[in-house]
Design an enzyme around this catalytic site. Structure first.
Site, PDB file in Angstrom:
ATOM      1  N   PRO A 187      -3.440  -0.028  -7.728  1.00  0.00           N
ATOM      2  CA  PRO A 187      -3.053  -0.917  -8.833  1.00  0.00           C
ATOM      3  C   PRO A 187      -1.597  -1.353  -8.688  1.00  0.00           C
ATOM      4  O   PRO A 187      -0.713  -0.525  -8.512  1.00  0.00           O
ATOM      5  CB  PRO A 187      -3.243  -0.030 -10.073  1.00  0.00           C
ATOM      6  CG  PRO A 187      -4.229   1.013  -9.634  1.00  0.00           C
ATOM      7  CD  PRO A 187      -3.929   1.263  -8.191  1.00  0.00           C
ATOM      8  N   GLU A 188      -1.374  -2.663  -8.735  1.00  0.00           N
ATOM      9  CA  GLU A 188      -0.028  -3.199  -8.596  1.00  0.00           C
ATOM     10  C   GLU A 188       0.480  -3.656  -9.963  1.00  0.00           C
ATOM     11  O   GLU A 188      -0.166  -3.429 -10.979  1.00  0.00           O
ATOM     12  CB  GLU A 188      -0.031  -4.352  -7.590  1.00  0.00           C
ATOM     13  CG  GLU A 188      -0.528  -3.980  -6.211  1.00  0.00           C
ATOM     14  CD  GLU A 188       0.416  -3.056  -5.450  1.00  0.00           C
ATOM     15  OE1 GLU A 188       1.552  -2.838  -5.906  1.00  0.00           O
ATOM     16  OE2 GLU A 188       0.009  -2.541  -4.396  1.00  0.00           O
TER      17      GLU A 188
END
Length: 278
Positions: free
Chosen positions: A2-3
Site C-alpha cells: 500500500p502506497e
C-alpha cells in the site's frame, strides 16, 4: 505494498467514524514488526482524535479523560496489510494482529506477512513514531516549501536514477512504484536519468505530475493490484487507467511504440522509449 494513495483512501474511509470514539479494548495477535510500546489496558477509556496521514503512516491521536495519558498510535500497513472498521466484526482470524475496539466500531489490522506495525508514542515526534517519521520527505500536497526549486536543490549531485530517487521518499513522499512510473511518463523523463541531471523546468513538470498522479489515484480509490481494500472493503481502480505500469509490450497510448520493462533497484520500471527522454 500500500502506497500513499491507498493509505490516504484508507484514512478517509474510517476517520470520520472513529473520531471521538472511546477505546473499550485492545486485542493483540501475533507480534508485528515492533512491539506496541504500551500496555493495551492503559488505552482503555482514551478518546480518539482526528486521524492524520504522514507519508504511508497513519497517526491516531489518543487522550484520556484525565488528560494524563496523551499520545497516539502510529500505524503502517507493511507489505500486505489493510485496515477494516466494522461495528461488530467476527473473531480475529489468523492474520488479524491488532484490534482497537471502540464505542463506534473496531479498527482491525489484517497483515498476512506481518511487516506492518502499530506503535505507541507520546507524539508523532517522540519515541518510535519520531524515529520512523524523521527521515521522510515533504508531503506532495499542502506543503508550501515543496517547490520545483527546492526539489531540484535536493536532487543536485545525486547519481542515482530519478526513478530510484522518487522511490526513496526522502525528497517527496508518496511516489511509490506505480505512481513514480506514471509521473515520469507524464513528465516525459526517462526513469534511468541521473537525478542530479533533472533540470529546473523538468523538476517543475515532474513535481506537477507527481501531484496529479497521486491526486487521481486517491480519487479512484487507490490501486488494487492484488487485494487492497479500504476500511469499508472497497477496491481501488487506478490500475485500470495506467499509461505505462504493467503494460510491457503494449503500444504507448501517446506514440504507439512498445512499452518497455526494466528492473531498477529490484523494482520493475515501465516506460516509453520514445516519449520519455534522457
Amino acid at each position: 505494498m500500500p502506497e500513499l494513495p491507498e493509505v490516504e483512501v484508507t484514512r478517509q474511509s474510517f476517520a470520520g467514524q472513529i473520531v471521538s470514539a472511546e477505546v473499550v479494548d485492545v486485542v493483540l495477535g501475533k507480534p508485528l514488526r515492533w512491539p506496541l510500546g504500551v500496555d493495551g489496558d492503559e488505552l482503555r477509556g482514551c478518546r480518539v482524535g482526528e486521524v492524520v496521514r504522514r507519508g504511508k503512516y497513519l497517526w491516531l491521536p489518543l487522550s484520556a479523560h484525565s488528560g494524563q495519558l496523551t499520545g497516539g498510535l502510529l500505524i503502517h500497513l507493511g507489505m500486505s496489510g489493510s485496515l477494516s472498521f466494522e461495528g461488530r466484526p467476527g473473531a480475529p482470524g489468523r492474520h488479524d494482529h491488532f484490534d482497537l475496539v471502540t464505542t463506534r466500531g473496531t479498527l482491525r489490522l489484517h497483515d498476512p506477512r506481518r511487516f506492518g506495525a502499530v506503535v505507541w508514542g507520546a507524539s508523532m515526534h517522540e519515541g518510535m513514531p519520531g524515529k520512523l517519521l524523521s527521515g521522510l520527505g515533504r508531503e506532495p500536497f499542502g506543503d508550501p516549501e515543496l517547490t520545483p526549486e527546492w526539489m531540484r536543490k535536493q536532487l543536485k549531485g545525486r547519481s542515482v536514477s530519478i526513478k530510484q530517487a522518487l522511490l526513496a521518499g526522502d525528497v517527496v513522499v508518496g511516489a511509490g512504484n506505480i505512481y513514480a512510473c506514471e509521473a515520469l511518463f507524464r513528465a516525459g523523463i526517462d526513469p534511468r536519468l541521473a537525478a542530479g541531471r533533472v533540470s529546473g523546468p523538468r523538476c517543475e513538470r515532474l513535481l506537477r505530475e507527481v501531484r496529479a498522479v497521486l491526486g487521481e489515484a486517491v480519487a479512484l480509490g487507490g490501486s488494487s493490484l492484488k487485494d487492497f481494500k479500504d476500511a469499508q472493503g472497497n477496491q481501488g481502480h487506478f490500475q485500470l487507467s495506467t499509461q505505462v505500469y504493467g503494460r510491457e509490450g503494449a503500444p504507448c497510448r501517446a506514440c504507439g511504440s512498445f512499452i518497455r520493462r526494466i528492473v531498477q533497484g529490484q523494482r520493475a520500471t515501465y516506460y516509453c522509449p520514445i516519449c520519455q527522454k534522457r
